[in-house]
Motif scaffolding. Structure first.
Motif, PDB file in Angstrom:
ATOM      1  N   TYR A 203      45.305  25.761  40.817  1.00 25.20           N
ATOM      2  CA  TYR A 203      45.033  27.162  41.103  1.00 25.20           C
ATOM      3  C   TYR A 203      45.957  28.065  40.271  1.00 25.20           C
ATOM      4  O   TYR A 203      45.515  29.043  39.641  1.00 25.20           O
TER       5      TYR A 203
ATOM      6  N   ASN B 231      38.909  29.920  43.502  1.00 23.46           N
ATOM      7  CA  ASN B 231      39.025  30.769  44.683  1.00 23.46           C
ATOM      8  C   ASN B 231      38.047  30.371  45.781  1.00 23.46           C
ATOM      9  O   ASN B 231      38.289  30.626  46.971  1.00 23.46           O
TER      10      ASN B 231
ATOM     11  N   THR C  36      46.902  38.973  39.884  1.00 22.87           N
ATOM     12  CA  THR C  36      46.498  37.576  39.754  1.00 22.87           C
ATOM     13  C   THR C  36      47.713  36.666  39.635  1.00 22.87           C
ATOM     14  O   THR C  36      47.769  35.580  40.235  1.00 22.87           O
TER      15      THR C  36
ATOM     16  N   ALA D 234      44.992  30.700  37.392  1.00 21.47           N
ATOM     17  CA  ALA D 234      45.425  32.083  37.606  1.00 21.47           C
ATOM     18  C   ALA D 234      46.135  32.625  36.363  1.00 21.47           C
ATOM     19  O   ALA D 234      45.950  33.789  35.972  1.00 21.47           O
TER      20      ALA D 234
ATOM     21  N   GLN E  35      42.565  39.044  31.769  1.00 28.17           N
ATOM     22  CA  GLN E  35      42.529  40.412  32.280  1.00 28.17           C
ATOM     23  C   GLN E  35      43.403  41.331  31.414  1.00 28.17           C
ATOM     24  O   GLN E  35      43.003  42.461  31.083  1.00 28.17           O
TER      25      GLN E  35
ATOM     26  N   GLY F  89      45.453  44.366  37.378  1.00 28.82           N
ATOM     27  CA  GLY F  89      44.738  43.207  37.891  1.00 28.82           C
ATOM     28  C   GLY F  89      45.418  41.918  37.486  1.00 28.82           C
ATOM     29  O   GLY F  89      45.506  40.957  38.268  1.00 28.82           O
ATOM     30  N   ALA F  90      45.921  41.869  36.234  1.00 33.92           N
ATOM     31  CA  ALA F  90      46.614  40.682  35.754  1.00 33.92           C
ATOM     32  C   ALA F  90      47.870  40.415  36.580  1.00 33.92           C
ATOM     33  O   ALA F  90      48.187  39.268  36.926  1.00 33.92           O
TER      34      ALA F  90
ATOM     35  N   TRP G 117      37.806  30.740  37.422  1.00 34.19           N
ATOM     36  CA  TRP G 117      38.585  31.486  38.412  1.00 34.19           C
ATOM     37  C   TRP G 117      37.811  31.642  39.721  1.00 34.19           C
ATOM     38  O   TRP G 117      38.366  31.462  40.804  1.00 34.19           O
TER      39      TRP G 117
ATOM     40  N   GLN H  84      36.082  33.515  33.653  1.00 33.21           N
ATOM     41  CA  GLN H  84      35.719  34.007  34.977  1.00 33.21           C
ATOM     42  C   GLN H  84      35.119  32.930  35.904  1.00 33.21           C
ATOM     43  O   GLN H  84      35.527  32.815  37.068  1.00 33.21           O
TER      44      GLN H  84
ATOM     45  N   TYR I  22      43.476  33.341  33.719  1.00 37.43           N
ATOM     46  CA  TYR I  22      42.649  34.474  34.104  1.00 37.43           C
ATOM     47  C   TYR I  22      43.446  35.782  33.990  1.00 37.43           C
ATOM     48  O   TYR I  22      42.927  36.808  33.529  1.00 37.43           O
ATOM     49  N   ALA I  23      44.687  35.755  34.398  1.00 36.97           N
ATOM     50  CA  ALA I  23      45.535  36.942  34.274  1.00 36.97           C
ATOM     51  C   ALA I  23      45.686  37.348  32.814  1.00 36.97           C
ATOM     52  O   ALA I  23      45.624  38.536  32.466  1.00 36.97           O
TER      53      ALA I  23
ATOM     54  N   MET J 162      49.174  36.156  42.997  1.00 32.27           N
ATOM     55  CA  MET J 162      48.368  35.228  43.786  1.00 32.27           C
ATOM     56  C   MET J 162      48.705  33.787  43.431  1.00 32.27           C
ATOM     57  O   MET J 162      48.826  32.916  44.309  1.00 32.27           O
TER      58      MET J 162
END
Length: 965
Positions: free
Chosen positions: A69, A59, A92, A73, A80, A88-89, A55, A52, A76-77, A95
């Motif tokens: 990035y 951002n 991400t 991502a 998640q 949410g994944a 991430w 976290q 982090y995905a 993004m």
């Protein structure tokens, strides 16, 4: 539990591995690189918490490199998704791709990885159609970027997973076969590869290719154990995938060990109430049910259902239905089809929102629902229901697929009951042809195929169909397939081995069978390797690989000198005329087959084949067998408890109907071919006329019409042509009366005697084994056997000489009769003992070669040429698993070692009774009676002798059975 129905219950394969964030480093790029190189913690919440901050930083940093990035991502995905936040994944991942495209880098590899992971997240949240489209976009992206090298194989496998979710099984296997071809020894992404292999193993199992499924499942677990952190989620799924294939081929205890390990991983990493823990608990319950622990299994199933309802999975929304499928099976096994129907309709209702994601499980539920309707006599409804299942299974599976076999055979039986005999026969002909071809192509044909329960049930149903249609020859062939015990292949192979064209061929055949046994033993030890060190696991893997290589080498040599060994070593059904011609005077063959709604008995005499049926289904048979075994246990603990003659009469009258008794008139010896619950009893204790008087009255018991009063009975592992008589050995070897001796009144807990070590269970304390009760009659029993036989070459090993070392170092080929008088331990008498064993005198210091236990594996490695092996030991004929043929375990091992016939005990035998029966049987055999008739005469003499305590009760007089080729 319907073990096959976990097709899409597998870890979603994160194509790029996720890793944990270590302590902060000076700059962002360095910390990203350390992240990539680090191990992922098993706790998903800890993993998310560690990723976290990185991430948040990317951002909050305006000028961050788009590639950095996108890479963060991706991790982090994944974090998640590991925490079940798949939406949410997916956001991400979008993004990350958007940042790359905005920078004009839409064709960078990182975009393809994010695109693939987005498809994985869509699959995880239960949208396989969207996932399939996204993953195919990723496939096109990587094919244009890299061709067929690198990540493309993983993309194909991920597509296959979504196809599995959609129930498109054959198409999915095609993608897996390409994606998993020529895997490297050290995969750069073990999480992905292990998960894909596990899913592939599931698909192969669903198609009925158990050999290939075992290979893929083992490899998946090997990768997970060796290349992933301990306790990784992928390891848990690999454990369950392999275990489920083992379940289907009857290796329930091994499956249980793997399931328990998976449950422990799930509880430790995701919590006791997690989806993973609930799912693995459900599978564990299934393995316990197959081993006869119904009460514990049902409690676990209900607990699993509660967890799964509270924590449903978007990826696998059918798990509630799987749990209800298992609960329905408990009701069916209790003879409550209406309750089973209600549970199955609840299962179908739970599948309504799943759409295509539930198709595979929906077919299983419909097949079982058709069975529940059939049990209630609602044949038209049953046919309409099973047709829905068959339509899907014919489209998506092969003829050998277990669930298709179940549904097709049930459909044939329903058609037969509806009077559509020819359609039923046509279905069965195609089914039997497919099964026969499947059984003959792989290792399972020679070792474990008889344990695939749906196959056996299908053969019973097709026997019924053929008999109703008047096709008795076809029925007789399928009856032999249905009744074939697990030692039939061993016995057949012995005959072929003896008939080898040259001594070289015979020796190679022996080495082939021995190496097969070693490979199976090592495979079992690997499955029981829970808690062993990596060094020990690596040793087992190495030895298994060496055994496989050796088997391949022997096979090539054997094929060169004896080309017919392979086809000949597989049991082949014999015709009625072949069996008639081989029957000795006054002999008959009996094949009892408990079916869905009746028990069918086939009898072959010199006059031909006769068959009849009784309205007693397999559930009722199992219930009566359980009642009889319970009454035997009560009698052994309380001599005044009596015996359940009513259950014995129900079974006796069902098997030996008036029509069958009439066909058997003039015959006095029965060769019984069978498998399943009924064969866990010596059939001589069945009752052939309504019992009179009280079950506790010795006089009434002695007047009972026990089957053994009319017939001598022997068990046949299969209708196998006679093997050439052995020559040149006419001796007796007696082994037993080991140095033991519990103190008076002392109770020894056999479960505390063992620890796991090396390649077998080694005694942790030889003194504890020595405290088993001594056997005061055993030495004189062996001496009296020797005197009765009066063979020229006799030897007795007792006391300090009755050791594994002494036995294994002796030439045993010169003995025609070998007897053991000692304790027998089964794997059910102690959870620590992996296989049945005979107790010998323990050495001062136990080791892997001699620990005082002559296990089934040890026995199978002996070289015998014995006409008869007598096992005067408790439970020497017991099967490894509940419901298995009662003549496996040690009996199978002695057949493998070269014995022609055996005298085995089916439950604990009192020392004085063992002495009386075994010696008297040997004496009468030496006097010219057949082995079965010798046992019959010895039993009748004991039954009449009121000076022997309890002698009127079958618990005392009926423990022994003759097993004869």
């Amino acid at each position: 539990m319907r073990a096959w129905a976990i097709a899409v219950v597998a870890a979603a394969c994160l194509t790029v591995p996720a890793y944990a964030l270590p302590a902060t480093t000076p700059d962002l790029k360095a910390r990203i690189e350390v992240l990539i190189a680090s191990d992922q913690p098993s706790d998903p919440k800890a993993y998310l918490a560690m990723v976290q901050p990185l991430w948040d930083e990317v951002n909050a940093t305006p000028s961050v490199d788009p590639s950095d990035y996108a890479q963060v991502a991706q991790y982090y995905a994944n974090a998640q998704a590991e925490n079940d936040d798949t939406r949410g994944a997916e956001a991400t991942a979008d993004m990350g791709m958007a940042r790359m495209r905005a920078a004009g880098r839409g064709q960078d590899r990182q975009v393809g990885l994010l695109l693939l992971n987005k498809g994985i997240f869509q699959a995880q949240r239960g949208d396989p159609l969207a996932a399939l489209e996204t993953k195919k976009q990723a496939l096109g992206f990587f094919l244009s970027l890299e061709g067929e090298e690198g990540i493309v194989r993983a993309v194909r496998c991920s597509i296959a997973f979504s196809l599995f979710q959609l129930g498109r099984l054959q198409e999915a296997l095609g993608y897996y076969e390409v994606g998993l071809r020529d895997l490297p020894a050290e995969d750069p992404n073990p999480y992905s590869t292990s998960s894909h292999l596990g899913n592939y193993a599931i698909g192969l199992r669903l198609m009925g290719d158990y050999d290939a499924s075992l290979v893929a499942g083992r490899r998946a677990l090997e990768i997970a154990r060796n290349q992933l952190p301990k306790g990784h989620r992928a390891t848990a799924y690999a454990l369950t995938n392999l275990a489920t294939t083992l379940m289907e081929i009857g290796r329930y205890a091994e499956a249980e060990a793997l399931y328990r390990e998976a449950v422990d991983i799930a509880v430790e990493t995701r919590g006791r109430d997690s989806y993973d823990a609930g799912t693995f608990t459900l599978y564990l319950a299934g393995s316990l049910q197959r081993q006869g622990h119904d009460e514990e299994a049902e409690a676990l199933t209900r607990a699993a259902l509660d967890i799964l309802k509270a924590h449903p999975s978007e990826t696998n929304p059918d798990t509630e239905a799987l749990a209800r499928l298992s609960l329905a099976e408990f009701s069916s096994n209790r003879g409550q089809p209406a309750d089973a129907e209600a549970e199955l309709r609840r299962a179908l209702a739970s599948l309504e929102p799943t759409g295509e994601l539930g198709d595979t499980t929906r077919a299983a539920v419909r097949a079982d629902l058709a069975g529940a309707l059939f049990d209630q006599g609602r044949y038209d409804e049953a046919l309409a229901t099973v047709d829905l299942a068959v339509d899907y299974l014919r489209r998506e599976t092969t003829p050998a697929a277990g669930e298709r076999v179940e549904a097709e055979s049930l459909r044939a039986l329903i058609l037969s009951r509806l009077g559509q005999g020819q359609a039923a026969v046509d279905t069965c002909v195609a089914l039997v042809d497919g099964l026969t071809a499947s059984l003959e192509k792989g290792d399972l044909a020679a070792a474990q195929a008889s344990q695939v329960s749906v196959y056996s049930r299908a053969f019973v149903r097709c026997t019924d169909v053929a008999l109703v249609a008047g096709q008795t020859e076809t029925a007789f062939a399928t009856a032999q397939r249905a009744a074939q015990s697990e030692i039939a292949a061993t016995s057949q192979s012995l005959a072929v081995r003896a008939a080898g064209s040259t001594p070289e061929a015979a020796e190679l055949a022996r080495r082939f069978q021995d190496t097969q046994l070693v490979r199976l033993k090592l495979d079992r030890e690997r499955n029981f390797a829970r808690g062993k060190s990596k060094t020990e696991a690596a040793r087992l893997d190495s030895e298994f690989a060496a055994a496989e290589a050796s088997l391949s080498d022997i096979t090539q040599k054997l094929t060169a000198v004896f080309p017919d060994f392979g086809p000949l070593s597989r049991p082949r059904p014999r015709t009625v005329d072949e069996v008639r011609a081989g029957l000795a005077p006054w002999h008959a063959v009996i094949i009892p087959l408990p079916g869905d709604d009746r028990l069918i008995t086939l009898a072959v005499t010199r006059d031909g084949l006769t068959w009849d049926s009784a309205p007693v289904n397999r559930i009722a048979v199992s219930r009566d067998v359980t009642a009889i075994r319970a009454s035997i246990d009560r009698e052994l603990n309380d001599p005044a408890a009596g015996f359940d003659r009513k259950a014995a009469w129900r079974l006796g009258s069902a098997v030996f109907t008036p029509k069958i008794r009439k066909a058997l008139k003039g015959n006095t010896e029965l060769n019984v071919l069978g498998n399943g619950a009924l064969m866990s009893l010596p059939l001589g204790l069945l009752v052939t006329a309504p019992p009179q008087g009280a079950d506790t009255d010795p006089r009434a018991l002695r007047k009972t019409a026990w089957l053994i009063r009319s017939y001598a009975v022997s068990v046949k592992p299969g209708l196998i042509p006679a093997r050439p008589a052995m020559a040149g050995n006419a001796g007796f070897l007696g082994v037993g009366a080991p140095i033991l001796g519990a103190a008076e009144g002392e109770t020894v807990d056999t479960a505390a005697l063992y620890r796991t070590g090396g390649d077998k269970d080694i005694l942790a304390d030889t003194e504890a084994l020595r405290r088993l009760p001594s056997l005061p009659h055993a030495k004189t029993e062996l001496q009296r056997m020797s005197d009765a036989l009066a063979l020229p070459n006799s030897r007795i090993l007792t006391g300090a000489d009755a050791t594994e070392t002494q036995l294994k170092s002796s030439d045993l080929t010169g003995y025609s009769v070998i007897a053991f008088a000692t304790h027998g331990l089964t794997d059910r008498s102690t959870q620590a003992l992996r296989e049945p064993a005979l107790v010998l005198t323990p050495p001062a210091q136990a080791n892997a070669l001699d620990d005082g236990l002559l296990t089934a594996s040890d026995v199978a490695g002996l070289r015998l040429k014995a006409r008869w092996v007598i096992l005067s030991a408790c439970n020497s004929g017991s099967g490894r698993e509940a419901g298995a043929g009662g003549y496996s375990g040690l009996a199978q091992a002695f057949m493998q070692a070269g014995a022609d016939s055996l005298l085995v005990s089916m439950w604990p035998v009192r020392d004085d009774v063992a002495d009386r029966l075994s010696v008297d049987t040997v004496r009468r055999d030496a006097g010219g009676a057949s082995q079965a008739e010798a046992l019959r005469q010895a039993v009748l003499a004991l039954m009449k002798d009121d000076t022997v305590a309890g002698s009127a009760n079958p618990a005392i007089w009926a423990p022994f059975s003759v097993v004869a080729r």
